[in-house]
Design an enzyme around this catalytic site. Structure first.
Site, short mmCIF file in Angstrom:
data_model
loop_
_atom_site.label_atom_id
_atom_site.label_comp_id
_atom_site.label_asym_id
_atom_site.label_seq_id
_atom_site.Cartn_x
_atom_site.Cartn_y
_atom_site.Cartn_z
N SER A 1 2.70 -8.73 -2.12
CA SER A 1 3.06 -8.25 -3.48
C SER A 1 4.22 -7.05 -3.71
CB SER A 1 1.88 -7.29 -4.13
OG SER A 1 0.54 -8.13 -4.02
N LYS B 1 4.64 -1.37 -2.72
CA LYS B 1 4.89 -2.27 -1.66
C LYS B 1 6.32 -2.71 -1.51
CE LYS B 1 0.91 -1.81 0.05
NZ LYS B 1 0.67 -1.18 1.42
N SER C 1 3.24 -5.87 1.70
CA SER C 1 2.15 -7.19 0.93
C SER C 1 3.26 -7.99 0.35
CB SER C 1 1.69 -6.38 -0.10
OG SER C 1 0.72 -7.24 -0.91
N TYR D 1 1.28 -1.01 -7.77
CA TYR D 1 1.09 -1.57 -6.40
C TYR D 1 2.36 -2.42 -6.03
CZ TYR D 1 -0.89 -4.07 -2.44
OH TYR D 1 -1.46 -4.46 -1.11
N VAL E 1 -3.42 10.76 3.92
CA VAL E 1 -1.99 10.31 4.07
C VAL E 1 -1.08 10.66 2.89
CG1 VAL E 1 -2.70 8.56 5.67
CG2 VAL E 1 -2.47 8.10 3.19
#
Length: 263
Positions: free
Chosen positions: A143, A158, A141, A154, A64
């Protein structure tokens, strides 16, 4: 239920965890499912298991983070099935490290898989989704709405997924395309296996999550299918938090538990 009868669904990161649970559920509800994953053997196995259970699915190997491969995955799906009704951007990776610890290579790897992939897939899919008034659901998320200690890349990726989803929602609503995201909390998946292996982390989560347990992938899949279905026909640009109540709290100490212990 047959909410997705005659519909075609492509799911990235679909060989395991939330993606596999969503693939199985979409197939049970009548969809033809493209199980896209970096792990070609696992994607094929997940698709085979769905077919053995009476569903319709094919496996597809795709990185991806690779723009060309993502575009080809969309094209192959439409060529095989004649349409694309739902895109589920589920592929993702984690990364532990503060900003001063992260290498440029690691930062870019997280952004490629967690964010760029969503952009690539949506860009390629939108013309096809517009033809059928389709839907996009991206796995973000919690997060992405608040920060975690030591997960800078991360957190950033997100958060961007959530706001990119909003941008797509308002830009393409006039074409009949809806775009939403889900924000899971702690889910029992292969990605969280290192957390599951540490009893200290498991106990900390049990103390923090009001429902007292982590989520199973099937619970996240149910949220994905709701947002992709006509049951959510007037919902777009939303970020559905599916975390057992974890982020409903302020983060302050549990005074009820403390005072109960004192008594």
């Amino acid at each position: 239920m047959s909410r997705f009868e005659d519909k075609v669904v492509l799911i990235t990161g679909a060989a395991s965890g939330i993606g596999a649970a969503a693939a199985r559920r979409f197939a049970r509800e009548g969809a033809s499912v493209v199980v896209a994953d970096l792990n070609a053997e696992a994607a094929a196995a997940t698709a085979a298991a769905i077919r053995e259970a009476g569903g319709k699915a094919v496996g597809l190997a795709v990185d991806v983070g690779n723009e060309l491969q993502v575009g080809q995955a969309i094209t192959s799906t439409v060529e095989k099935f004649g349409r694309l009704d739902v895109l589920v951007n589920n592929a993702g990776i984690g990364s532990f490290g503060r900003v001063d610890m992260l290498s440029t290579e690691e930062w870019r790897r997280v952004m490629a898989v967690d964010l760029d992939a969503v952009f690539f897939a949506c860009r390629a899919a939108l013309p096809h989704l517009a033809q059928v008034r389709g839907a996009i659901v991206s796995t973000a998320s919690i997060s992405g709405t608040a920060a975690d200690y030591g997960f800078a890349a991360y957190n950033a990726a997100k958060a961007a997924v959530i706001n990119l989803t909003r941008a797509i929602a308002i830009d393409h609503a006039g074409e009949g395309v809806r775009a939403n995201s889900i924000s899971p909390g702690y889910v029992v998946t292969p990605l969280t296996a290192p957390l599951q292996a540490d009893d200290r982390i498991g106990e900390a989560y049990r103390q923090l999550i009001p429902l007292g347990r982590p989520s199973m992938p099937e619970e996240q899949a149910a949220a994905i299918l709701f947002l992709a279905s006509d049951d959510a026909s007037y919902i777009t640009g939303a970020n559905l938090i599916v975390d057992g109540g974890l982020t409903a709290a302020t983060g302050q100490p549990n005074f009820v538990r403390i005072f109960a212990g004192a008594n």
